[in-house]
Design a protein around this motif. Sequence first.
Motif, PDB file in Angstrom:
ATOM      1  N   PRO A 136       4.928 -11.639  -2.934  1.00 12.84           N
ATOM      2  CA  PRO A 136       4.342 -11.039  -4.141  1.00 12.84           C
ATOM      3  C   PRO A 136       3.040 -10.332  -3.804  1.00 12.84           C
ATOM      4  O   PRO A 136       2.335 -10.688  -2.857  1.00 12.84           O
ATOM      5  N   THR A 137       2.712  -9.324  -4.567  1.00 15.54           N
ATOM      6  CA  THR A 137       1.492  -8.548  -4.336  1.00 15.54           C
ATOM      7  C   THR A 137       0.768  -8.311  -5.650  1.00 15.54           C
ATOM      8  O   THR A 137       1.329  -8.490  -6.730  1.00 15.54           O
ATOM      9  N   TYR A 138      -0.477  -7.904  -5.566  1.00 16.46           N
ATOM     10  CA  TYR A 138      -1.205  -7.414  -6.729  1.00 16.46           C
ATOM     11  C   TYR A 138      -1.941  -6.150  -6.320  1.00 16.46           C
ATOM     12  O   TYR A 138      -2.249  -5.936  -5.142  1.00 16.46           O
ATOM     13  N   HIS A 139      -2.220  -5.311  -7.302  1.00 18.24           N
ATOM     14  CA  HIS A 139      -2.855  -4.019  -7.051  1.00 18.24           C
ATOM     15  C   HIS A 139      -4.258  -3.994  -7.645  1.00 18.24           C
ATOM     16  O   HIS A 139      -4.534  -4.626  -8.667  1.00 18.24           O
ATOM     17  N   GLY A 140      -5.107  -3.229  -7.033  1.00 20.47           N
ATOM     18  CA  GLY A 140      -6.429  -2.978  -7.577  1.00 20.47           C
ATOM     19  C   GLY A 140      -6.892  -1.608  -7.115  1.00 20.47           C
ATOM     20  O   GLY A 140      -6.254  -0.973  -6.277  1.00 20.47           O
ATOM     21  N   LYS A 141      -7.969  -1.151  -7.673  1.00 20.61           N
ATOM     22  CA  LYS A 141      -8.578   0.110  -7.243  1.00 20.61           C
ATOM     23  C   LYS A 141     -10.054  -0.142  -6.967  1.00 20.61           C
ATOM     24  O   LYS A 141     -10.683  -0.965  -7.635  1.00 20.61           O
ATOM     25  N   GLU A 142     -10.601   0.569  -5.997  1.00 22.07           N
ATOM     26  CA  GLU A 142     -12.011   0.425  -5.687  1.00 22.07           C
ATOM     27  C   GLU A 142     -12.548   1.743  -5.153  1.00 22.07           C
ATOM     28  O   GLU A 142     -11.801   2.564  -4.616  1.00 22.07           O
ATOM     29  N   TYR A 143     -13.845   1.955  -5.350  1.00 20.68           N
ATOM     30  CA  TYR A 143     -14.486   3.122  -4.766  1.00 20.68           C
ATOM     31  C   TYR A 143     -14.644   2.885  -3.275  1.00 20.68           C
ATOM     32  O   TYR A 143     -14.785   1.749  -2.818  1.00 20.68           O
ATOM     33  N   TYR A 144     -14.611   3.938  -2.517  1.00 22.29           N
ATOM     34  CA  TYR A 144     -14.713   3.761  -1.076  1.00 22.29           C
ATOM     35  C   TYR A 144     -15.557   4.873  -0.445  1.00 22.29           C
ATOM     36  O   TYR A 144     -15.714   5.952  -0.986  1.00 22.29           O
ATOM     37  N   MET A 145     -16.090   4.545   0.723  1.00 24.99           N
ATOM     38  CA  MET A 145     -16.847   5.495   1.525  1.00 24.99           C
ATOM     39  C   MET A 145     -16.338   5.406   2.956  1.00 24.99           C
ATOM     40  O   MET A 145     -15.978   4.332   3.434  1.00 24.99           O
ATOM     41  N   THR A 146     -16.290   6.526   3.640  1.00 29.49           N
ATOM     42  CA  THR A 146     -15.924   6.513   5.048  1.00 29.49           C
ATOM     43  C   THR A 146     -17.091   5.956   5.855  1.00 29.49           C
ATOM     44  O   THR A 146     -18.231   5.907   5.366  1.00 29.49           O
ATOM     45  N   PRO A 147     -16.848   5.520   7.098  1.00 30.83           N
ATOM     46  CA  PRO A 147     -17.958   5.031   7.929  1.00 30.83           C
ATOM     47  C   PRO A 147     -19.086   6.042   8.070  1.00 30.83           C
ATOM     48  O   PRO A 147     -20.269   5.678   8.048  1.00 30.83           O
ATOM     49  N   ASP A 148     -18.763   7.332   8.208  1.00 35.58           N
ATOM     50  CA  ASP A 148     -19.803   8.355   8.321  1.00 35.58           C
ATOM     51  C   ASP A 148     -20.626   8.444   7.048  1.00 35.58           C
ATOM     52  O   ASP A 148     -21.847   8.614   7.085  1.00 35.58           O
ATOM     53  N   GLU A 149     -19.971   8.311   5.895  1.00 33.27           N
ATOM     54  CA  GLU A 149     -20.693   8.375   4.630  1.00 33.27           C
ATOM     55  C   GLU A 149     -21.623   7.188   4.472  1.00 33.27           C
ATOM     56  O   GLU A 149     -22.717   7.305   3.931  1.00 33.27           O
ATOM     57  N   LYS A 150     -21.197   6.016   4.956  1.00 28.73           N
ATOM     58  CA  LYS A 150     -22.047   4.836   4.886  1.00 28.73           C
ATOM     59  C   LYS A 150     -23.297   5.016   5.736  1.00 28.73           C
ATOM     60  O   LYS A 150     -24.383   4.568   5.380  1.00 28.73           O
ATOM     61  N   LYS A 151     -23.142   5.684   6.871  1.00 29.21           N
ATOM     62  CA  LYS A 151     -24.289   5.900   7.756  1.00 29.21           C
ATOM     63  C   LYS A 151     -25.279   6.890   7.157  1.00 29.21           C
ATOM     64  O   LYS A 151     -26.485   6.744   7.298  1.00 29.21           O
ATOM     65  N   THR A 152     -24.767   7.919   6.489  1.00 32.22           N
ATOM     66  CA  THR A 152     -25.653   8.944   5.955  1.00 32.22           C
ATOM     67  C   THR A 152     -26.161   8.611   4.555  1.00 32.22           C
ATOM     68  O   THR A 152     -27.174   9.143   4.113  1.00 32.22           O
ATOM     69  N   GLY A 153     -25.427   7.721   3.856  1.00 27.25           N
ATOM     70  CA  GLY A 153     -25.800   7.410   2.483  1.00 27.25           C
ATOM     71  C   GLY A 153     -25.356   8.481   1.504  1.00 27.25           C
ATOM     72  O   GLY A 153     -25.689   8.433   0.326  1.00 27.25           O
ATOM     73  N   ILE A 154     -24.576   9.451   1.981  1.00 28.87           N
ATOM     74  CA  ILE A 154     -24.088  10.531   1.124  1.00 28.87           C
ATOM     75  C   ILE A 154     -22.656  10.216   0.706  1.00 28.87           C
ATOM     76  O   ILE A 154     -21.780  10.005   1.540  1.00 28.87           O
ATOM     77  N   ILE A 155     -22.417  10.154  -0.595  1.00 29.13           N
ATOM     78  CA  ILE A 155     -21.082   9.853  -1.106  1.00 29.13           C
ATOM     79  C   ILE A 155     -20.349  11.158  -1.388  1.00 29.13           C
ATOM     80  O   ILE A 155     -20.780  11.962  -2.219  1.00 29.13           O
ATOM     81  N   GLN A 156     -19.264  11.391  -0.651  1.00 22.88           N
ATOM     82  CA  GLN A 156     -18.441  12.553  -0.929  1.00 22.88           C
ATOM     83  C   GLN A 156     -17.588  12.263  -2.166  1.00 22.88           C
ATOM     84  O   GLN A 156     -17.207  11.118  -2.418  1.00 22.88           O
ATOM     85  N   THR A 157     -17.281  13.276  -2.943  1.00 27.67           N
ATOM     86  CA  THR A 157     -16.511  13.077  -4.167  1.00 27.67           C
ATOM     87  C   THR A 157     -15.311  14.000  -4.219  1.00 27.67           C
ATOM     88  O   THR A 157     -15.260  15.028  -3.538  1.00 27.67           O
ATOM     89  N   ASP A 158     -14.318  13.600  -4.986  1.00 27.11           N
ATOM     90  CA  ASP A 158     -13.152  14.434  -5.260  1.00 27.11           C
ATOM     91  C   ASP A 158     -13.273  14.963  -6.675  1.00 27.11           C
ATOM     92  O   ASP A 158     -13.327  14.198  -7.624  1.00 27.11           O
ATOM     93  N   ASN A 159     -13.333  16.282  -6.826  1.00 30.02           N
ATOM     94  CA  ASN A 159     -13.425  16.911  -8.152  1.00 30.02           C
ATOM     95  C   ASN A 159     -14.613  16.382  -8.952  1.00 30.02           C
ATOM     96  O   ASN A 159     -14.529  16.169 -10.166  1.00 30.02           O
ATOM     97  N   GLY A 160     -15.726  16.150  -8.264  1.00 31.80           N
ATOM     98  CA  GLY A 160     -16.936  15.721  -8.960  1.00 31.80           C
ATOM     99  C   GLY A 160     -16.979  14.254  -9.295  1.00 31.80           C
ATOM    100  O   GLY A 160     -17.931  13.779  -9.900  1.00 31.80           O
ATOM    101  N   GLU A 161     -15.932  13.476  -8.917  1.00 31.17           N
ATOM    102  CA  GLU A 161     -15.902  12.052  -9.207  1.00 31.17           C
ATOM    103  C   GLU A 161     -15.870  11.267  -7.899  1.00 31.17           C
ATOM    104  O   GLU A 161     -15.397  11.754  -6.883  1.00 31.17           O
ATOM    105  N   LYS A 162     -16.399  10.046  -7.951  1.00 34.22           N
ATOM    106  CA  LYS A 162     -16.318   9.182  -6.776  1.00 34.22           C
ATOM    107  C   LYS A 162     -14.858   8.947  -6.423  1.00 34.22           C
ATOM    108  O   LYS A 162     -14.009   8.842  -7.290  1.00 34.22           O
ATOM    109  N   LYS A 163     -14.581   8.867  -5.133  1.00 33.32           N
ATOM    110  CA  LYS A 163     -13.221   8.666  -4.686  1.00 33.32           C
ATOM    111  C   LYS A 163     -12.768   7.227  -4.949  1.00 33.32           C
ATOM    112  O   LYS A 163     -13.516   6.293  -4.771  1.00 33.32           O
TER     113      LYS A 163
END
Length: 239
Positions: A207-234
Motif C-alpha cells: 500500500p502507498t500514500y501520496h503527498g505533495k511538497e515544495y522542493y529545491m534542487t541542491p544548487d538552489e539550496k546553496k544559492t538560496g534562490i528558489i526557481q519557480t514554474d509559472n510564477g509559483e513555487k515548484k
Amino acid sequence: TVTTEYGRKLKMTASHSFLVRRKNRVVETPGYTLNIGDFLPLVKNMPINNGVIPNAPIPLNKATGRFIGAIVSEGCVNGNQVKFDNSDFEWLTTIIDDFSNATDMKTFRRKYVQTGLGTKPMMFCGTSDKTFAEWVTKYFGRTSHNKTLPGWILDAPEDFVTGLLQTFYDGDGNVDCKSGHHQIRCHTVSDDLAIMLSLCLARFGIPTYHGKEYYMTPDEKKTGIIQTDNGEKKQINRI
C-alpha cells in the motif's frame, strides 16, 4: 449495509476488513469499527488492457525492466536517443551492460563533468534506435513532466515490473529508518507517474500514500534562490 456520500452501497459482515483513511494514512480495519465520516479509498481510474501486452521491440525481463526504470527516473528521450545519466558509474554500467546483453542493441556511454556550483564526474549512457525511442516515448513519456507507466504494465511479466520499480527507487527514491519515521519514498513531478507507480506497488500487495511538497534542487539550496514554474513555487509528488 454502508451507503457512501456518492450513493454507492456496500454490504458486508461486521468482521470484513476495510481500508479506510485515518490520520492521512490508509489502514485496515474491520467493518464493525467503521464510523460515519470515515473515508473509504477507491480506485478512481484503473487503466487496464484486458491482459493484452502490445508488441515490444525488446524482451520484457529483469534487465530491460531495470533499463526502463532508469529512463523513467533519471533519463529522457532525445530524438532517437534513449539515455540516462548518473554519478554512480558501477550502477550505471551494470544496467547498460545487462540491457545490451538482453537485447543485442548497440549502446553508448560517455563520461563528463557536471558544472555549476562546483564540479562532479558524471556518465551518461543509452542506445540509439528509432523504433525503440518511439516505443519508449509512447508508453513511458519523453521528459520528466510527461513520464508515466502504461496500463499494460499491470499485466507485464513480474521480472520486468520488479526490475523497473527497483531501479526507479534507486534513482528517485530514499529510505528513512529513523525512530518513528520508517519510510520508503520516491518523488516525481508527474501526477500520472505517481498514480501508476502506486498501482504497480499494489500489484505486489504494497500500500502507498501520496503527498505533495515544495522542493529545491541542491544548487538552489546553496544559492538560496528558489526557481519557480509559472510564477509559483515548484511542487513535487511524494509517494
